[in-house]
Design a protein around this motif. Sequence first.
Motif, PDB file in Angstrom:
ATOM      1  N   GLY A  45      76.999 -35.015 -54.202  1.00  0.00           N
ATOM      2  CA  GLY A  45      77.508 -36.302 -53.749  1.00  0.00           C
ATOM      3  C   GLY A  45      76.607 -37.451 -54.146  1.00  0.00           C
ATOM      4  O   GLY A  45      77.068 -38.497 -54.624  1.00  0.00           O
ATOM      5  N   ILE A  46      75.318 -37.269 -53.960  1.00  0.00           N
ATOM      6  CA  ILE A  46      74.365 -38.334 -54.283  1.00  0.00           C
ATOM      7  C   ILE A  46      74.309 -38.567 -55.792  1.00  0.00           C
ATOM      8  O   ILE A  46      74.268 -39.709 -56.256  1.00  0.00           O
ATOM      9  N   LEU A  47      74.335 -37.487 -56.582  1.00  0.00           N
ATOM     10  CA  LEU A  47      74.334 -37.642 -58.036  1.00  0.00           C
ATOM     11  C   LEU A  47      75.615 -38.306 -58.522  1.00  0.00           C
ATOM     12  O   LEU A  47      75.583 -39.090 -59.475  1.00  0.00           O
ATOM     13  N   CYS A  48      76.741 -38.009 -57.871  1.00  0.00           N
ATOM     14  CA  CYS A  48      77.990 -38.686 -58.230  1.00  0.00           C
ATOM     15  C   CYS A  48      77.870 -40.182 -57.961  1.00  0.00           C
ATOM     16  O   CYS A  48      78.326 -41.003 -58.760  1.00  0.00           O
ATOM     17  N   MET A  54      75.656 -45.895 -62.636  1.00  0.00           N
ATOM     18  CA  MET A  54      75.330 -45.985 -64.065  1.00  0.00           C
ATOM     19  C   MET A  54      76.564 -46.373 -64.875  1.00  0.00           C
ATOM     20  O   MET A  54      76.470 -47.180 -65.805  1.00  0.00           O
ATOM     21  N   GLU A  55      77.715 -45.830 -64.524  1.00  0.00           N
ATOM     22  CA  GLU A  55      78.951 -46.192 -65.227  1.00  0.00           C
ATOM     23  C   GLU A  55      79.286 -47.665 -65.007  1.00  0.00           C
ATOM     24  O   GLU A  55      79.728 -48.351 -65.927  1.00  0.00           O
ATOM     25  N   ILE A  56      79.110 -48.161 -63.794  1.00  0.00           N
ATOM     26  CA  ILE A  56      79.341 -49.579 -63.513  1.00  0.00           C
ATOM     27  C   ILE A  56      78.384 -50.437 -64.322  1.00  0.00           C
ATOM     28  O   ILE A  56      78.766 -51.468 -64.890  1.00  0.00           O
ATOM     29  N   MET A  57      77.115 -49.996 -64.393  1.00  0.00           N
ATOM     30  CA  MET A  57      76.139 -50.726 -65.191  1.00  0.00           C
ATOM     31  C   MET A  57      76.541 -50.735 -66.664  1.00  0.00           C
ATOM     32  O   MET A  57      76.362 -51.745 -67.345  1.00  0.00           O
ATOM     33  N   ASN A  58      77.071 -49.620 -67.149  1.00  0.00           N
ATOM     34  CA  ASN A  58      77.545 -49.569 -68.538  1.00  0.00           C
ATOM     35  C   ASN A  58      78.720 -50.513 -68.738  1.00  0.00           C
ATOM     36  O   ASN A  58      78.792 -51.229 -69.740  1.00  0.00           O
ATOM     37  N   ALA A  59      79.666 -50.511 -67.789  1.00  0.00           N
ATOM     38  CA  ALA A  59      80.871 -51.330 -67.915  1.00  0.00           C
ATOM     39  C   ALA A  59      80.553 -52.829 -67.885  1.00  0.00           C
ATOM     40  O   ALA A  59      81.176 -53.602 -68.611  1.00  0.00           O
ATOM     41  N   CYS A  60      79.596 -53.223 -67.071  1.00  0.00           N
ATOM     42  CA  CYS A  60      79.280 -54.656 -66.982  1.00  0.00           C
ATOM     43  C   CYS A  60      78.222 -55.091 -67.996  1.00  0.00           C
ATOM     44  O   CYS A  60      77.889 -56.267 -68.070  1.00  0.00           O
ATOM     45  N   GLY A  61      77.696 -54.150 -68.771  1.00  0.00           N
ATOM     46  CA  GLY A  61      76.751 -54.487 -69.829  1.00  0.00           C
ATOM     47  C   GLY A  61      75.302 -54.544 -69.390  1.00  0.00           C
ATOM     48  O   GLY A  61      74.427 -54.888 -70.183  1.00  0.00           O
ATOM     49  N   LEU A  62      75.028 -54.215 -68.139  1.00  0.00           N
ATOM     50  CA  LEU A  62      73.649 -54.270 -67.646  1.00  0.00           C
ATOM     51  C   LEU A  62      72.761 -53.228 -68.314  1.00  0.00           C
ATOM     52  O   LEU A  62      71.618 -53.522 -68.679  1.00  0.00           O
ATOM     53  N   ASN A  98      66.319 -42.995 -67.959  1.00  0.00           N
ATOM     54  CA  ASN A  98      65.129 -42.418 -67.324  1.00  0.00           C
ATOM     55  C   ASN A  98      64.464 -43.423 -66.397  1.00  0.00           C
ATOM     56  O   ASN A  98      63.962 -43.060 -65.336  1.00  0.00           O
ATOM     57  N   LEU A  99      64.451 -44.692 -66.780  1.00  0.00           N
ATOM     58  CA  LEU A  99      63.859 -45.737 -65.958  1.00  0.00           C
ATOM     59  C   LEU A  99      64.557 -45.824 -64.609  1.00  0.00           C
ATOM     60  O   LEU A  99      63.929 -46.075 -63.588  1.00  0.00           O
ATOM     61  N   LEU A 100      65.861 -45.574 -64.603  1.00  0.00           N
ATOM     62  CA  LEU A 100      66.630 -45.614 -63.367  1.00  0.00           C
ATOM     63  C   LEU A 100      66.623 -44.277 -62.635  1.00  0.00           C
ATOM     64  O   LEU A 100      67.313 -44.113 -61.638  1.00  0.00           O
TER      65      LEU A 100
END
Length: 192
Positions: A45-48, A54-62, A98-100
């Motif tokens: 659950g926590i990894l999901c 991470m997917e949201i960060m990818n989608a918004c370009g962060l 890795n930083l995250l």
Amino acid sequence: MAWVWTGMVLLSLIFGIATGNLDEVANAALEGAGSAVELSISMAGILCLWSGVMEIMNACGLSAGLARAFRPILRRLLPEASRDEETLAAVSANVSANLLGLGNAATPLGIRAARRMARSCDGVASNELCLLVVLNTASIQLLPTTIASLRAAAGSQTPFDILPAVWLSSAMSVAAGLAAAWLLSRRKRRRL
């Protein structure tokens, strides 16, 4: 590795029989298996959650912006790999993940970068490929999400209170890894 686990199980059984505690060994094995399943479910659950972040960060370009921020440093560390934009993008994304603290998301990116870097190696790892392995393995982490997840699953009320220790230890491990890679590459050049 299979031999190690088999040996540990056999030694446990032998000592359980020899000491007359075979029932306790069996109970400990069953209890450990149950605890492993509970931990796996709570970790899933926590990894999901963090994979979704991470997917949201990818989608918004962060994450792309974070990767761009690392490119000047990576160009200095890996000058040959930097010549190929796709390889540099994979290395940057690997370092960002890795930083995250998302090692499970960083691994496929690191493998993709290593495959691209290995194309010109002719079966022998180059210094830059070894440096990528060091960066991926030692990895500086700003948010140790996996460790915090384990701490939360184990009942910690403040799973992120380890941040200063993680920052210090990960910075020291990266520094030691980079120093060792640099020294070994100089030694290799002297022998040639």
